[in-house]
Design a protein around this motif. Structure first.
Motif, PDB file in Angstrom:
ATOM      1  N   MET A 156       1.207  -1.616   0.006  1.00 32.74           N
ATOM      2  CA  MET A 156      -0.060  -0.365   0.024  1.00 32.74           C
ATOM      3  C   MET A 156       1.155   1.166  -0.542  1.00 32.74           C
ATOM      4  O   MET A 156       2.307   1.254   0.036  1.00 32.74           O
ATOM      5  CB  MET A 156      -0.565  -0.183   1.577  1.00 32.74           C
ATOM      6  N   MET A 157       0.231   2.293  -0.631  1.00 35.38           N
ATOM      7  CA  MET A 157       0.676   3.681   0.467  1.00 35.38           C
ATOM      8  C   MET A 157       0.686   5.049   0.809  1.00 35.38           C
ATOM      9  O   MET A 157      -1.330   4.739   0.679  1.00 35.38           O
ATOM     10  CB  MET A 157       1.040   4.257  -1.430  1.00 35.38           C
ATOM     11  N   ILE A 158       0.626   5.490   1.695  1.00 39.80           N
ATOM     12  CA  ILE A 158      -0.354   6.442   2.052  1.00 39.80           C
ATOM     13  C   ILE A 158       0.722   7.647   1.731  1.00 39.80           C
ATOM     14  O   ILE A 158       1.879   7.219   1.974  1.00 39.80           O
ATOM     15  CB  ILE A 158      -0.452   6.199   4.060  1.00 39.80           C
ATOM     16  N   SER A 159       0.263   8.963   1.735  1.00 35.93           N
ATOM     17  CA  SER A 159       0.976   9.890   1.658  1.00 35.93           C
ATOM     18  C   SER A 159       1.003  11.017   2.601  1.00 35.93           C
ATOM     19  O   SER A 159      -0.668  11.188   3.072  1.00 35.93           O
ATOM     20  CB  SER A 159       0.200  10.757   0.149  1.00 35.93           C
ATOM     21  N   CYS A 160       1.824  11.597   3.480  1.00 34.05           N
ATOM     22  CA  CYS A 160       1.550  12.122   4.563  1.00 34.05           C
ATOM     23  C   CYS A 160       1.491  13.602   4.443  1.00 34.05           C
ATOM     24  O   CYS A 160       3.459  13.663   3.905  1.00 34.05           O
ATOM     25  CB  CYS A 160       2.061  11.018   5.494  1.00 34.05           C
ATOM     26  N   SER A 161       1.463  14.349   4.978  1.00 35.87           N
ATOM     27  CA  SER A 161       1.930  15.863   4.264  1.00 35.87           C
ATOM     28  C   SER A 161       3.595  15.679   5.882  1.00 35.87           C
ATOM     29  O   SER A 161       3.031  15.251   7.122  1.00 35.87           O
ATOM     30  CB  SER A 161       1.183  16.621   5.645  1.00 35.87           C
ATOM     31  N   LYS A 162       4.308  16.626   5.474  1.00 30.51           N
ATOM     32  CA  LYS A 162       5.578  16.487   6.314  1.00 30.51           C
ATOM     33  C   LYS A 162       5.222  17.358   7.498  1.00 30.51           C
ATOM     34  O   LYS A 162       6.095  16.879   8.163  1.00 30.51           O
ATOM     35  CB  LYS A 162       6.946  16.511   5.060  1.00 30.51           C
ATOM     36  N   ALA A 163       4.337  18.582   7.835  1.00 31.00           N
ATOM     37  CA  ALA A 163       4.090  18.565   8.502  1.00 31.00           C
ATOM     38  C   ALA A 163       3.403  18.175   9.747  1.00 31.00           C
ATOM     39  O   ALA A 163       2.980  18.781  10.702  1.00 31.00           O
ATOM     40  CB  ALA A 163       3.288  20.198   8.208  1.00 31.00           C
ATOM     41  N   HIS A 164       2.341  17.192   9.077  1.00 32.26           N
ATOM     42  CA  HIS A 164       2.048  16.174   9.952  1.00 32.26           C
ATOM     43  C   HIS A 164       2.950  16.317  11.443  1.00 32.26           C
ATOM     44  O   HIS A 164       3.761  15.594  11.288  1.00 32.26           O
ATOM     45  CB  HIS A 164       1.278  15.331   9.469  1.00 32.26           C
TER      46      HIS A 164
ATOM     47  N   PHE B 166       4.602  16.199   1.448  1.00 35.29           N
ATOM     48  CA  PHE B 166       4.243  14.705   1.533  1.00 35.29           C
ATOM     49  C   PHE B 166       5.494  14.208   1.526  1.00 35.29           C
ATOM     50  O   PHE B 166       5.990  13.946   0.593  1.00 35.29           O
ATOM     51  CB  PHE B 166       3.428  14.362   0.011  1.00 35.29           C
ATOM     52  N   ASP B 167       5.492  13.172   1.697  1.00 34.02           N
ATOM     53  CA  ASP B 167       6.458  11.469   1.972  1.00 34.02           C
ATOM     54  C   ASP B 167       5.015  10.815   1.555  1.00 34.02           C
ATOM     55  O   ASP B 167       4.486  10.759   2.364  1.00 34.02           O
ATOM     56  CB  ASP B 167       6.232  11.387   3.071  1.00 34.02           C
ATOM     57  N   ASN B 168       5.978   9.604   1.132  1.00 42.09           N
ATOM     58  CA  ASN B 168       4.978   9.000   0.190  1.00 42.09           C
ATOM     59  C   ASN B 168       4.897   7.751   0.739  1.00 42.09           C
ATOM     60  O   ASN B 168       6.369   6.984   0.407  1.00 42.09           O
ATOM     61  CB  ASN B 168       4.223   8.800  -1.469  1.00 42.09           C
ATOM     62  N   PHE B 169       4.592   6.704   2.030  1.00 48.40           N
ATOM     63  CA  PHE B 169       5.028   5.679   2.415  1.00 48.40           C
ATOM     64  C   PHE B 169       4.130   4.882   1.682  1.00 48.40           C
ATOM     65  O   PHE B 169       3.761   4.007   1.812  1.00 48.40           O
ATOM     66  CB  PHE B 169       4.491   5.723   4.071  1.00 48.40           C
ATOM     67  N   ILE B 170       5.766   3.727   1.085  1.00 46.65           N
ATOM     68  CA  ILE B 170       5.718   2.358   0.581  1.00 46.65           C
ATOM     69  C   ILE B 170       5.418   1.465   2.134  1.00 46.65           C
ATOM     70  O   ILE B 170       6.575   0.872   2.356  1.00 46.65           O
ATOM     71  CB  ILE B 170       6.187   1.824  -0.604  1.00 46.65           C
ATOM     72  N   LEU B 171       4.139   0.450   1.791  1.00 49.30           N
ATOM     73  CA  LEU B 171       3.937  -0.228   2.775  1.00 49.30           C
ATOM     74  C   LEU B 171       3.873  -1.619   2.304  1.00 49.30           C
ATOM     75  O   LEU B 171       3.389  -1.658   2.053  1.00 49.30           O
ATOM     76  CB  LEU B 171       2.743   0.143   3.940  1.00 49.30           C
TER      77      LEU B 171
END
Length: 183
Positions: A45-53, A127-132
């Motif tokens: 999966m992938m989630i895209s998370c703002s670096k500011a979070h 954003f960082d897109n975390f590959i999971l």
């Protein structure tokens, strides 16, 4: 184009599934609403998370998290964890949870939860897109059909669409894939 208006650089792949990501922050969980979730393959999966979070750093440190699918009953709490920063409030008690086999916080009320490990990170400017990699998937019995498979017509996950910032409810079955038009 004769019958279409150019909207410019608009991301139009909405609606998207509403999820709450859970990540441990020491001994307590933190919850973050994320709708930028997608498949990379059948097991990734992938989630895209703002670096500011605030949660971003915990995902980077822990390299594991849970993805909890939101249904209508969870929506008020899910919306809350999406609009309040963990930098300003302790969100650990918003959901009842237990730790899954991989050590991630699994929301008890979530009809489906996937425990995931971070295997790669694709960075963009904001954003960082975390590959999971999916480690475990847990489902409430009420979300399964008679054969024990996930049934999204029963589950009715909530989806989010960006242009008007609205939540929508799914559930209506339109037909079987690869069978429409063959009658």
């Amino acid at each position: 184009m004769e019958n279409k208006r150019n909207l410019g650089q608009v991301a139009a792949l909405y609606p998207m599934l509403v999820t709450v990501v859970g990540v441990m922050t020491g001994a307590k969980p933190n919850w973050l609403l994320i709708s930028y979730v997608g498949h990379v393959s059948h097991s990734e999966m992938m989630i895209s998370c703002s670096k500011a979070h605030h949660s971003h750093k915990f995902i980077q440190e822990n390299k594991k998290l849970s993805i909890n699918i939101v249904d209508e009953g969870m929506l008020p709490e899910a919306d809350y964890v999406g609009r309040v920063s963990a930098a300003d409030a302790d969100k650990s008690a918003v959901f009842e949870y237990e730790l899954g086999a991989a050590g991630t916080p699994v929301i008890k009320a979530a009809p489906v939860t996937m425990e995931c490990s971070v295997i790669d990170i694709y960075e963009t400017e904001f954003f960082d897109n975390f590959i999971l990699r999916i480690e475990n998937t847990y489902a409430q019995e009420r979300a399964l059909d008679k054969a024990g498979k996930l049934d999204y017509a029963i589950l009715k996950p909530v989806v989010f669409e960006m242009p008007t910032y609205q939540y929508l409810l799914t559930g209506k079955v339109l037909g079987k894939c690869r069978q429409l038009g063959s009658q």
